[in-house]
Design an enzyme around this catalytic site. Structure first.
Site, mmCIF file in Angstrom:
data_model
loop_
_atom_site.group_PDB
_atom_site.id
_atom_site.type_symbol
_atom_site.label_atom_id
_atom_site.label_comp_id
_atom_site.label_asym_id
_atom_site.label_seq_id
_atom_site.Cartn_x
_atom_site.Cartn_y
_atom_site.Cartn_z
ATOM 1 C CG ASP A 188 2.773 -2.596 8.759
ATOM 2 O OD1 ASP A 188 2.759 -1.515 7.973
ATOM 3 O OD2 ASP A 188 2.982 -3.853 8.624
ATOM 4 C CB THR A 237 -1.888 7.012 -3.005
ATOM 5 O OG1 THR A 237 -1.429 5.733 -3.228
ATOM 6 C CG2 THR A 237 -1.009 8.068 -3.693
ATOM 7 C CG ASP A 289 6.387 -3.018 9.716
ATOM 8 O OD1 ASP A 289 7.073 -3.496 9.025
ATOM 9 O OD2 ASP A 289 6.124 -2.043 9.755
ATOM 10 N NE ARG A 344 -2.697 0.611 3.536
ATOM 11 C CZ ARG A 344 -3.391 1.000 4.544
ATOM 12 N NH1 ARG A 344 -4.699 0.744 4.607
ATOM 13 N NH2 ARG A 344 -2.659 1.450 5.910
#
Ligand code: PRP
Ligand code: URA
Length: 206
Positions: free
Chosen positions: A196, A104, A199, A100
């Protein structure tokens, strides 16, 4: 959308949400969630009849008509692959590379390898996080463009905008999730979520 509601799902989910959980805890509890999700996700798989010889007699049995194709969205979807493969060891794995864009929030596809002659197989799209839904919709567009007809989407945490987008763009795709969270924050992260997912699995947190 189906929210898989089971006490063990809720217990494992609590550990992967916890910011104190280590990378190895995160990975092992994510795998446990994949095992638990596999049951409802795969419960309608088609089988065919076979005969089997036990040490005592011949009897009837079943085998899968088509091996499922697991499609993990890299990186985070990798954490769900082994849990599904434990239960369906001959499943095919078709990786889909996507990230991603931080600015944006739109998905950028960088790798794909659709398996040969598998259009009739059931496809299981794996991605723990369904946030805006952009990545899932792009992945579903891609799979259908390649000819996949039966696709299920497995997430671990979904947010309402992501569910709404997938349901509007791909109403034929069943979404399974282990939790439906409240909202997205200004960075399009799921709240409360787990942070995340890539991560946390791969130890790349700063
Ligand atoms: C995460 C996640 C999904 C996507 C979900 O990937 O694994 O693929 O974001 O967000 P969306 O529903 O808003 O599209 P990320 O870009 O963090 O990549 P990574 O797995 O490589 O860390
Ligand atoms: N991707 C993640 O890894 N976490 C989120 O909360 C949203 C997208």
């Amino acid at each position: 959308m189906i929210v898989v509601n089971h006490p063990l799902v809720r217990v494992h989910m609590t550990i992967i949400r916890d910011q104190e959980s280590t990378v190895d805890q995160f990975r092992s509890h994510l795998t446990a969630l994949a095992h638990l999700m596999a049951f409802p996700v795969l419960q309608d798989l088609a089988t065919e009849s076979v005969r089997v010889h036990t040490p005592l007699a011949e009897t009837g049995g079943e085998r899968l008509l088509y091996e499922p194709v697991l499609v993990p969205i890299l990186r985070a979807g990798l954490g769900l692959v082994e849990g599904f493969r434990d239960l369906i060891p001959r499943s095919i794995v078709s990786h889909l590379g996507m990230y991603r864009d931080h600015r944006t929030k739109k998905p950028v596809r960088y790798y794909s390898n659709f398996p040969l002659n598998c259009q009739a197989h059931p496809f299981v799209l794996l991605d723990p996080m369904l946030a805006t839904g952009g990545s899932a919709v792009d992945a579903l567009d891609y799979l259908k463009q390649e000819g996949a007809q039966d696709i299920r989407l497995v997430s671990i945490i979904a947010a309402p905008p992501g569910v709404a987008l997938v349901e509007s763009r791909h109403p034929d795709v069943k979404i399974f999730t282990a939790a439906l969270d409240e909202k997205l924050d200004h960075n399009a992260y799921i709240v409360p979520g787990l942070g995340d997912a890539g991560d946390r699995q791969f130890g790349t947190l700063e």
